[in-house]
Structures are given as C-alpha cells and as structure tokens.
Write an enzyme that holds these catalytic residues in place. Sequence first.
Site, PDB file in Angstrom:
ATOM      1  N   THR A  80       0.846  -1.203   0.000  1.00  0.00           N
ATOM      2  CA  THR A  80       0.000   0.000   0.000  1.00  0.00           C
ATOM      3  C   THR A  80       0.878   1.248   0.000  1.00  0.00           C
ATOM      4  O   THR A  80       1.914   1.274   0.669  1.00  0.00           O
ATOM      5  CB  THR A  80      -0.890  -0.004   1.265  1.00  0.00           C
ATOM      6  OG1 THR A  80      -1.621  -1.222   1.286  1.00  0.00           O
ATOM      7  CG2 THR A  80      -1.851   1.172   1.281  1.00  0.00           C
ATOM      8  N   THR A  81       0.468   2.259  -0.749  1.00  0.00           N
ATOM      9  CA  THR A  81       1.225   3.521  -0.765  1.00  0.00           C
ATOM     10  C   THR A  81       0.401   4.611  -0.054  1.00  0.00           C
ATOM     11  O   THR A  81      -0.781   4.421   0.249  1.00  0.00           O
ATOM     12  CB  THR A  81       1.513   3.964  -2.213  1.00  0.00           C
ATOM     13  OG1 THR A  81       0.274   4.076  -2.914  1.00  0.00           O
ATOM     14  CG2 THR A  81       2.401   2.969  -2.927  1.00  0.00           C
ATOM     15  N   ASN A 106       6.838   0.598  -4.984  1.00  0.00           N
ATOM     16  CA  ASN A 106       6.801  -0.069  -6.294  1.00  0.00           C
ATOM     17  C   ASN A 106       7.641  -1.343  -6.192  1.00  0.00           C
ATOM     18  O   ASN A 106       8.855  -1.273  -6.066  1.00  0.00           O
ATOM     19  CB  ASN A 106       7.371   0.872  -7.369  1.00  0.00           C
ATOM     20  CG  ASN A 106       7.128   0.350  -8.762  1.00  0.00           C
ATOM     21  OD1 ASN A 106       7.103  -0.853  -8.989  1.00  0.00           O
ATOM     22  ND2 ASN A 106       6.922   1.259  -9.694  1.00  0.00           N
ATOM     23  N   HIS A 139      -0.384   7.216 -14.790  1.00  0.00           N
ATOM     24  CA  HIS A 139      -1.051   5.991 -14.310  1.00  0.00           C
ATOM     25  C   HIS A 139      -2.509   5.980 -14.759  1.00  0.00           C
ATOM     26  O   HIS A 139      -3.088   7.024 -15.035  1.00  0.00           O
ATOM     27  CB  HIS A 139      -1.022   5.908 -12.775  1.00  0.00           C
ATOM     28  CG  HIS A 139       0.249   5.354 -12.222  1.00  0.00           C
ATOM     29  ND1 HIS A 139       1.338   6.144 -11.952  1.00  0.00           N
ATOM     30  CD2 HIS A 139       0.613   4.086 -11.887  1.00  0.00           C
ATOM     31  CE1 HIS A 139       2.311   5.391 -11.462  1.00  0.00           C
ATOM     32  NE2 HIS A 139       1.904   4.140 -11.425  1.00  0.00           N
ATOM     33  N   HIS A 140      -3.090   4.788 -14.730  1.00  0.00           N
ATOM     34  CA  HIS A 140      -4.504   4.554 -15.085  1.00  0.00           C
ATOM     35  C   HIS A 140      -5.470   5.447 -14.291  1.00  0.00           C
ATOM     36  O   HIS A 140      -5.144   5.915 -13.195  1.00  0.00           O
ATOM     37  CB  HIS A 140      -4.842   3.079 -14.846  1.00  0.00           C
ATOM     38  CG  HIS A 140      -4.589   2.633 -13.441  1.00  0.00           C
ATOM     39  ND1 HIS A 140      -5.546   2.663 -12.469  1.00  0.00           N
ATOM     40  CD2 HIS A 140      -3.461   2.171 -12.830  1.00  0.00           C
ATOM     41  CE1 HIS A 140      -5.037   2.231 -11.328  1.00  0.00           C
ATOM     42  NE2 HIS A 140      -3.764   1.932 -11.522  1.00  0.00           N
ATOM     43  N   LYS A 143      -6.306   4.966 -10.318  1.00  0.00           N
ATOM     44  CA  LYS A 143      -5.322   5.029  -9.229  1.00  0.00           C
ATOM     45  C   LYS A 143      -5.774   6.000  -8.144  1.00  0.00           C
ATOM     46  O   LYS A 143      -6.172   7.129  -8.443  1.00  0.00           O
ATOM     47  CB  LYS A 143      -3.944   5.426  -9.785  1.00  0.00           C
ATOM     48  CG  LYS A 143      -2.856   5.411  -8.717  1.00  0.00           C
ATOM     49  CD  LYS A 143      -1.481   5.377  -9.318  1.00  0.00           C
ATOM     50  CE  LYS A 143      -0.391   5.506  -8.255  1.00  0.00           C
ATOM     51  NZ  LYS A 143      -0.376   4.388  -7.305  1.00  0.00           N
ATOM     52  N   GLY A 149       3.604   6.918  -5.260  1.00  0.00           N
ATOM     53  CA  GLY A 149       4.633   6.801  -4.222  1.00  0.00           C
ATOM     54  C   GLY A 149       6.026   6.757  -4.836  1.00  0.00           C
ATOM     55  O   GLY A 149       6.981   7.321  -4.285  1.00  0.00           O
ATOM     56  N   THR A 150       6.144   6.103  -5.995  1.00  0.00           N
ATOM     57  CA  THR A 150       7.447   6.014  -6.673  1.00  0.00           C
ATOM     58  C   THR A 150       7.925   7.398  -7.090  1.00  0.00           C
ATOM     59  O   THR A 150       9.102   7.737  -6.926  1.00  0.00           O
ATOM     60  CB  THR A 150       7.325   5.105  -7.917  1.00  0.00           C
ATOM     61  OG1 THR A 150       6.746   3.870  -7.511  1.00  0.00           O
ATOM     62  CG2 THR A 150       8.670   4.857  -8.565  1.00  0.00           C
TER      63      THR A 150
HETATM   64  N1  LIG Z   1       3.869  -1.171  -4.001  1.00  0.00           N
HETATM   65  C1  LIG Z   1       3.469  -1.500  -5.221  1.00  0.00           C
HETATM   66  O1  LIG Z   1       4.221  -2.097  -6.004  1.00  0.00           O
HETATM   67  C2  LIG Z   1       2.059  -1.175  -5.627  1.00  0.00           C
HETATM   68  C3  LIG Z   1       1.536  -1.601  -6.865  1.00  0.00           C
HETATM   69  C4  LIG Z   1       0.202  -1.350  -7.173  1.00  0.00           C
HETATM   70  C5  LIG Z   1      -0.606  -0.707  -6.230  1.00  0.00           C
HETATM   71  N2  LIG Z   1      -0.070  -0.289  -5.055  1.00  0.00           N
HETATM   72  C6  LIG Z   1      -0.877   0.314  -4.001  1.00  0.00           C
HETATM   73  O2  LIG Z   1      -1.564  -0.757  -3.328  1.00  0.00           O
HETATM   74  C7  LIG Z   1      -2.839  -0.302  -2.843  1.00  0.00           C
HETATM   75  C8  LIG Z   1      -3.939  -1.186  -3.393  1.00  0.00           C
HETATM   76  O3  LIG Z   1      -3.944  -1.121  -4.814  1.00  0.00           O
HETATM   77  P1  LIG Z   1      -5.050  -1.917  -5.682  1.00  0.00           P
HETATM   78  O4  LIG Z   1      -4.863  -1.463  -7.083  1.00  0.00           O
HETATM   79  O5  LIG Z   1      -5.018  -3.377  -5.361  1.00  0.00           O
HETATM   80  O6  LIG Z   1      -6.385  -1.262  -5.061  1.00  0.00           O
HETATM   81  P2  LIG Z   1      -7.880  -1.798  -5.107  1.00  0.00           P
HETATM   82  O7  LIG Z   1      -8.738  -0.629  -4.805  1.00  0.00           O
HETATM   83  O8  LIG Z   1      -8.133  -2.585  -6.349  1.00  0.00           O
HETATM   84  O9  LIG Z   1      -7.949  -2.852  -3.873  1.00  0.00           O
HETATM   85  C9  LIG Z   1      -7.824  -2.482  -2.517  1.00  0.00           C
HETATM   86  C10 LIG Z   1      -8.565  -3.523  -1.698  1.00  0.00           C
HETATM   87  O10 LIG Z   1      -8.252  -3.328  -0.319  1.00  0.00           O
HETATM   88  C11 LIG Z   1      -9.416  -3.573   0.439  1.00  0.00           C
HETATM   89  N3  LIG Z   1      -9.305  -2.973   1.769  1.00  0.00           N
HETATM   90  C12 LIG Z   1      -9.491  -1.677   2.141  1.00  0.00           C
HETATM   91  N4  LIG Z   1      -9.296  -1.542   3.461  1.00  0.00           N
HETATM   92  C13 LIG Z   1      -8.945  -2.777   3.927  1.00  0.00           C
HETATM   93  C14 LIG Z   1      -8.599  -3.283   5.212  1.00  0.00           C
HETATM   94  N5  LIG Z   1      -8.575  -2.498   6.300  1.00  0.00           N
HETATM   95  N6  LIG Z   1      -8.284  -4.606   5.327  1.00  0.00           N
HETATM   96  C15 LIG Z   1      -8.298  -5.418   4.261  1.00  0.00           C
HETATM   97  N7  LIG Z   1      -8.652  -4.999   3.013  1.00  0.00           N
HETATM   98  C16 LIG Z   1      -8.948  -3.689   2.858  1.00  0.00           C
HETATM   99  C17 LIG Z   1     -10.534  -2.981  -0.411  1.00  0.00           C
HETATM  100  O11 LIG Z   1     -11.813  -3.505  -0.029  1.00  0.00           O
HETATM  101  C18 LIG Z   1     -10.102  -3.433  -1.818  1.00  0.00           C
HETATM  102  O12 LIG Z   1     -10.649  -4.711  -2.143  1.00  0.00           O
HETATM  103  C19 LIG Z   1      -2.890   1.186  -3.246  1.00  0.00           C
HETATM  104  O13 LIG Z   1      -2.379   1.954  -2.179  1.00  0.00           O
HETATM  105  C20 LIG Z   1      -1.944   1.275  -4.445  1.00  0.00           C
HETATM  106  O14 LIG Z   1      -1.408   2.574  -4.628  1.00  0.00           O
HETATM  107  C21 LIG Z   1       1.239  -0.511  -4.751  1.00  0.00           C
END
Ligand SMILES: NC(=O)c1ccc[n+]([C@@H]2O[C@H](COP(=O)([O-])OP(=O)(O)OC[C@H]3O[C@@H](n4cnc5c(N)ncnc54)[C@H](O)[C@@H]3O)[C@@H](O)[C@H]2O)c1
Length: 249
Positions: A80-81, A106, A139-140, A143, A149-150
């Site tokens: 998560t970011t 990332n 990004h899409h 987002k 974050g990157t």
């Molecule tokens: N670090 C990386 O490489 C990277 C890559 C892609 C996305 N991300 C980040 O990861 C996060 C999620 O991205 P995504 O595209 O999967 O989002 P998304 O919206 O598709 O999915 C997020 C999921 O988390 C769930 N959720 C929310 N609060 C929760 C909690 N307290 N406990 C458990 N589940 C919970 C939501 O119901 C949802 O199903 C974002 O912050 C995004 O920026 C990071």
Amino acid sequence: MEMAIIGYGRMGREIERLASERGHRVRSIIDPVAQGAAFREITPESLAGVEVAVEFTSPDAALANIQRVAQSGVNMVVGTTGWYADIGRARTLVEEAQTGLIYAPNFAIGAGAFYEIVKFAAQVFDNLEDYDAYCHETHHCGKADSPSGTARRIGELLVEKISRKEAPVYESLNRRREPGELHVSSTRGGWVPGTHEVVFDSEFDSVELVHRARSRGGLAAGALRAAEWIVGRKGFYEFSDFLRETLGL
Ligand SMILES: NC(=O)c1ccc[n+]([C@@H]2O[C@H](COP(=O)([O-])OP(=O)(O)OC[C@H]3O[C@@H](n4cnc5c(N)ncnc54)[C@H](O)[C@@H]3O)[C@@H](O)[C@H]2O)c1
C-alpha cells in the site's frame, strides 16, 4: 510459503494468481467487503499458520493493519502507498513485536533497478550544472493517489543528490518554476499500469530515463519475491535492502 493476502482488490488478486504458480499456499484472504475473501478482519484466526502476510489495501488502513499483523507475530510485505507519514510508528511496532516487514511504493524488480540507475544519474548530473532535472509519471484513471509513491521517492532522491535543487514540487504549476524547485508532475488516464520518466535536460541535449510497467504482474512478482525474502527475518526493511542484496550492490 504459507501466506495471507490482506486486501483482495486488483493487486491482491494478482498476488493470489502468481502465488499458486510459484508453489505457495494462500491460507487466508482478508478484505472487509470484497467477494471471495474468506475473512473480513485481521484476527489470530485469519492469520493462523501464516508465515507472511502481503498487504495491498488503502492508505488509511495500512498502519492499523501493520499493527495487527505485527502483534500477531507474523511477518509482512506492505505494498500500500500513501501512508508513509506513519513510517516511524510502523517501524516501532515491528521492532517491538520482533517481526519482519518489507515495504515499497513499487515492487517491480525493474522499477527497483530503475531507482538505483536514477540515483547514479543524479550523482553524475550533480556535477553538470548546465542540466536541469524533472520527473513525470502517468497511471490509469483508477489510481487512488497522485503523485505515485514512486514519483515521490524519485523527487526526494533527486533533491537529495543534486545540490542545486532544494525541494520537490508535486502540484501543477500555474506560475513560473523557481530554479531550486524540482518539478514532479502526474497524469491520470486510461489503463496505463505505470510509467515514470526522469529527464536531465540542457540547452544542447537531453538524457531521458524511463521505466514503463506493462502490467501489474511485475509488481505482484516482485512483492512475492520480497515475501520469500522476509520469511524468517526480523526488522524493518525497504525494497532497496532486498534488491541491493540480490543485485550485489
Ligand atoms: N507497491 C506497489 O508495487 C504497488 C503496486 C500497485 C498498487 N499499489 C498500491 O496498493 C494499494 C492497493 O492497490 P489496488 O490497485 O489493489 O487497489 P484496489 O482498490 O483494487 O484494492 C484495494 C482492496 O483493499 C481492500 N481494503 C481496504 N481496506 C482494507 C482493510 N482495512 N483490510 C483489508 N482490506 C482492505 C478494499 O476492499 C479493496 O478490495 C494502493 O495503495 C496502491 O497505490 C502498490
């Protein structure tokens, strides 16, 4: 590896798909609302038998999730970011619990390598005063956060390494940019999985470094490699710790 997936959205589903391909067992999927998740909350029951939990949720949920997982004695990958203002608190929680955690904005291996290359390039251009620097990311449209974050990390890194730059500016500029400012801009649209571009530009030429993700697969694959690395370790790590060890840097 016995895993839990916390957050069953785009990334959680991709992690689940790749985990079985890599021979890991997903024991538990935790999400308060998503269909197909077996558990709604992080509890001792939902983490029973789990060696590592992989968390991709939302910025406001990350710290509480880190706390619950650490207090359950389970190691963790945090993808998560947008929660990084709480990083000090997260480190304390993990150190007190004597568990292991690795986080990254990332997790793509290529993006990690890109970051190391940008670091080196910034050192080179620190000594070449005729070059200005900037960063742009795309990004899409779905987002949640902007800038990525990157891009934030890249902005901080460029300011740290290039002495004539004083501060990154992330919002759109409706004015002239000051010389000491390093501009990081963002575009949201379409289905772009994630593109980061760093440019060093002079009157005579331009050096452009680009990382272009093709799919979320690379992010999920890197997060799984980080999960394999953090199993059995104690401490609070960034992805660059894993990568530098792996690349022998
Ligand atoms: N670090 C990386 O490489 C990277 C890559 C892609 C996305 N991300 C980040 O990861 C996060 C999620 O991205 P995504 O595209 O999967 O989002 P998304 O919206 O598709 O999915 C997020 C999921 O988390 C769930 N959720 C929310 N609060 C929760 C909690 N307290 N406990 C458990 N589940 C919970 C939501 O119901 C949802 O199903 C974002 O912050 C995004 O920026 C990071």
